[in-house]
Write a protein that holds these residues in place. Structure first.
Motif, PDB file in Angstrom:
ATOM      1  N   SER A 119       1.149  -0.627   0.069  1.00 22.12           N
ATOM      2  CA  SER A 119       0.086  -0.143  -0.178  1.00 22.12           C
ATOM      3  C   SER A 119       0.689   1.289   0.054  1.00 22.12           C
ATOM      4  O   SER A 119       1.981   1.594   0.108  1.00 22.12           O
ATOM      5  N   ARG A 120       0.075   2.672  -0.435  1.00 19.27           N
ATOM      6  CA  ARG A 120       0.656   3.563  -0.308  1.00 19.27           C
ATOM      7  C   ARG A 120       0.148   4.825   0.922  1.00 19.27           C
ATOM      8  O   ARG A 120      -0.936   4.658   1.326  1.00 19.27           O
ATOM      9  N   VAL A 121       0.908   5.608   1.613  1.00 19.58           N
ATOM     10  CA  VAL A 121       0.176   6.475   2.144  1.00 19.58           C
ATOM     11  C   VAL A 121       0.268   7.746   2.056  1.00 19.58           C
ATOM     12  O   VAL A 121       1.328   8.333   1.067  1.00 19.58           O
ATOM     13  N   MET A 122      -0.670   8.997   2.509  1.00 22.54           N
ATOM     14  CA  MET A 122      -0.539   9.885   2.141  1.00 22.54           C
ATOM     15  C   MET A 122      -0.679  10.691   3.080  1.00 22.54           C
ATOM     16  O   MET A 122      -0.632  10.421   4.404  1.00 22.54           O
ATOM     17  N   ILE A 123       0.764  11.192   3.714  1.00 21.28           N
ATOM     18  CA  ILE A 123       1.658  11.671   4.150  1.00 21.28           C
ATOM     19  C   ILE A 123       1.646  13.617   4.056  1.00 21.28           C
ATOM     20  O   ILE A 123       1.520  13.992   2.961  1.00 21.28           O
ATOM     21  N   ASN A 124       1.318  14.367   5.065  1.00 24.66           N
ATOM     22  CA  ASN A 124       1.134  15.542   4.920  1.00 24.66           C
ATOM     23  C   ASN A 124       1.524  16.598   5.904  1.00 24.66           C
ATOM     24  O   ASN A 124       1.611  16.386   7.263  1.00 24.66           O
ATOM     25  N   GLY A 125       2.577  17.187   5.457  1.00 29.58           N
ATOM     26  CA  GLY A 125       3.915  17.899   6.222  1.00 29.58           C
ATOM     27  C   GLY A 125       3.780  19.689   5.958  1.00 29.58           C
ATOM     28  O   GLY A 125       3.153  20.386   4.785  1.00 29.58           O
ATOM     29  N   ALA A 126       4.626  20.493   5.523  1.00 29.77           N
ATOM     30  CA  ALA A 126       5.623  21.551   5.637  1.00 29.77           C
ATOM     31  C   ALA A 126       5.286  22.042   4.885  1.00 29.77           C
ATOM     32  O   ALA A 126       5.176  22.968   3.775  1.00 29.77           O
ATOM     33  N   GLU A 127       5.568  20.708   2.721  1.00 29.29           N
ATOM     34  CA  GLU A 127       5.717  20.723   2.459  1.00 29.29           C
ATOM     35  C   GLU A 127       4.957  20.488   1.478  1.00 29.29           C
ATOM     36  O   GLU A 127       4.878  19.899   0.225  1.00 29.29           O
ATOM     37  N   GLY A 128       3.955  19.987   2.077  1.00 25.36           N
ATOM     38  CA  GLY A 128       2.782  19.709   1.682  1.00 25.36           C
ATOM     39  C   GLY A 128       2.241  18.127   1.460  1.00 25.36           C
ATOM     40  O   GLY A 128       2.902  17.678   1.969  1.00 25.36           O
ATOM     41  N   LYS A 129       1.426  17.461   0.832  1.00 22.57           N
ATOM     42  CA  LYS A 129       1.291  16.439   0.952  1.00 22.57           C
ATOM     43  C   LYS A 129       2.140  15.661  -0.076  1.00 22.57           C
ATOM     44  O   LYS A 129       2.362  16.548  -1.097  1.00 22.57           O
ATOM     45  N   LYS A 130       2.274  14.159   0.043  1.00 24.92           N
ATOM     46  CA  LYS A 130       3.160  13.399  -0.662  1.00 24.92           C
ATOM     47  C   LYS A 130       2.914  11.579   0.017  1.00 24.92           C
ATOM     48  O   LYS A 130       1.441  11.728   0.463  1.00 24.92           O
ATOM     49  N   ILE A 131       2.847  10.806  -1.484  1.00 23.96           N
ATOM     50  CA  ILE A 131       2.077   9.996  -1.462  1.00 23.96           C
ATOM     51  C   ILE A 131       4.018   8.892  -1.100  1.00 23.96           C
ATOM     52  O   ILE A 131       4.451   8.769  -1.882  1.00 23.96           O
ATOM     53  N   VAL A 132       3.489   8.265  -0.311  1.00 23.92           N
ATOM     54  CA  VAL A 132       4.762   6.763  -0.586  1.00 23.92           C
ATOM     55  C   VAL A 132       4.355   5.990   0.154  1.00 23.92           C
ATOM     56  O   VAL A 132       3.746   5.559   0.402  1.00 23.92           O
ATOM     57  N   PRO A 133       5.192   4.987  -0.535  1.00 24.59           N
ATOM     58  CA  PRO A 133       4.826   3.821  -0.532  1.00 24.59           C
ATOM     59  C   PRO A 133       5.117   3.350   0.846  1.00 24.59           C
ATOM     60  O   PRO A 133       6.356   3.466   1.831  1.00 24.59           O
ATOM     61  N   ILE A 134       4.318   2.657   1.465  1.00 27.18           N
ATOM     62  CA  ILE A 134       4.211   2.462   3.229  1.00 27.18           C
ATOM     63  C   ILE A 134       5.796   1.016   3.810  1.00 27.18           C
ATOM     64  O   ILE A 134       6.294   1.309   4.492  1.00 27.18           O
ATOM     65  N   ASN A 135       6.039  -0.179   2.297  1.00 26.19           N
ATOM     66  CA  ASN A 135       7.387  -0.321   2.667  1.00 26.19           C
ATOM     67  C   ASN A 135       8.538   0.610   2.731  1.00 26.19           C
ATOM     68  O   ASN A 135       9.564  -0.208   3.597  1.00 26.19           O
ATOM     69  N   ASP A 136       8.306   1.324   2.092  1.00 26.72           N
ATOM     70  CA  ASP A 136       9.547   2.870   1.989  1.00 26.72           C
ATOM     71  C   ASP A 136      10.031   3.272   3.393  1.00 26.72           C
ATOM     72  O   ASP A 136      10.586   3.495   3.993  1.00 26.72           O
ATOM     73  N   LEU A 137       8.455   3.642   3.527  1.00 25.83           N
ATOM     74  CA  LEU A 137       8.550   4.408   5.036  1.00 25.83           C
ATOM     75  C   LEU A 137       8.712   4.060   6.184  1.00 25.83           C
ATOM     76  O   LEU A 137       9.093   4.503   7.117  1.00 25.83           O
TER      77      LEU A 137
END
Length: 279
Positions: free
Chosen positions: A133-151
């Protein structure tokens, strides 16, 4: 009741949440993103968590998503485990999440709260590791979508001020054959010894485990051994055990040896259940 006072904010957008975090951080208030709140309440009472600014993300629409978009199932981080269980859009997640704590607690524990918790079980992450699966993360640089196995490496490696918004899982994985079991040493709702989740994809068995180590994991070495052809099942499981990450937990719930004994039997059950299943 928490032994400290805090400001409470309920933003309605992703940007507002980050802006509130940055403002509170600049004020030295040690801001805390809040969804279900069970961890803050539990750890705050024993002086293991502290904040002067709570940012409740439950009012953000993206954090409450539960929909199919294209070929993906989107699940917001603020969804409670009970809501996920009742909707049953993702059977492996439903079954795994239904074994977390008890029914009352699951009504408060959120998907994001479980995945990002400090407690090392974090069982809800296992199905997402298995389905790439992928996850959407939000922070100071905005939204990013990252493979969960990477994060997710032992825990969800978020930068300061970031929070989990939602997960995205390809529908091709949703109805694949699966196996998931939680083993407890004592009562029905006590802390688990081992939770094992397995999925069969492209005739290969994938396995993820919680409760064995101080972190949930999916191991390529374990999967490679379990899927080796031309060897006995006992030999394959021996190889999987040899490929486990370290350290193995040893605590009041169970010794290292007992946990490995339980895992060996769960691996045996998972392979028997899935080896001849059609995916």
């Amino acid at each position: 009741m928490l032994p400290f006072d805090f400001d409470y904010y309920r933003p309605e957008t992703l940007k507002e949440a980050v802006d509130l975090y940055q403002y509170s951080d600049q004020q030295g208030k040690q801001p805390f993103y809040f969804s279900g709140g069970t961890e803050l309440l539990t750890l705050g009472r024993i002086d293991l968590a502290y904040t002067e600014a709570v940012i409740d993300i439950k009012g953000i629409p993206e954090c409450n998503a539960m929909e199919v978009s294209g070929d993906q199932l989107l699940l917001g981080s603020s969804l409670s485990l009970t809501v996920i269980e009742e909707a049953n859009h993702f059977p492996l997640l439903t079954k795994t999440a239904s074994q977390v704590a008890d029914h009352s607690a699951r009504g408060k524990i959120t998907l994001g709260g479980n995945i990002c918790a400090r407690i090392f079980y974090r069982e809800a992450v296992l199905p997402f590791l298995l389905t790439d699966s992928r996850v959407m993360i939000n922070g100071a640089e905005g939204k990013k979508i990252v493979p969960i196995n990477d994060l997710f490496q032992g825990h969800l490696r978020l930068n300061k001020g970031e929070f989990l918004v939602q997960t995205a899982t390809d529908l091709s994985f949703i109805h694949a054959p699966y196996f998931t079991v939680k083993r407890r040493q004592q009562w029905e709702t006590g802390y688990p010894l081992i939770t094992l989740a397995a999925l069969k994809v492209n005739q290969k068995i994938r396995v993820a485990v919680s409760g064995l180590c101080p972190f949930p994991f999916r191991s390529s070495a374990v999967e490679e051994s379990l899927n080796t052809q031309g060897q006995s099942l006992a030999t394959r499981i021996d190889g999987a055990i040899a490929g486990l990450p370290q350290p193995i937990l040893e605590d009041i719930e169970g010794s290292k040896e007992y946990r490995l004994f339980v895992l060996r039997n769960l691996l045996l059950d998972a392979v028997k259940a899935l080896e001849h299943a059609q995916d």
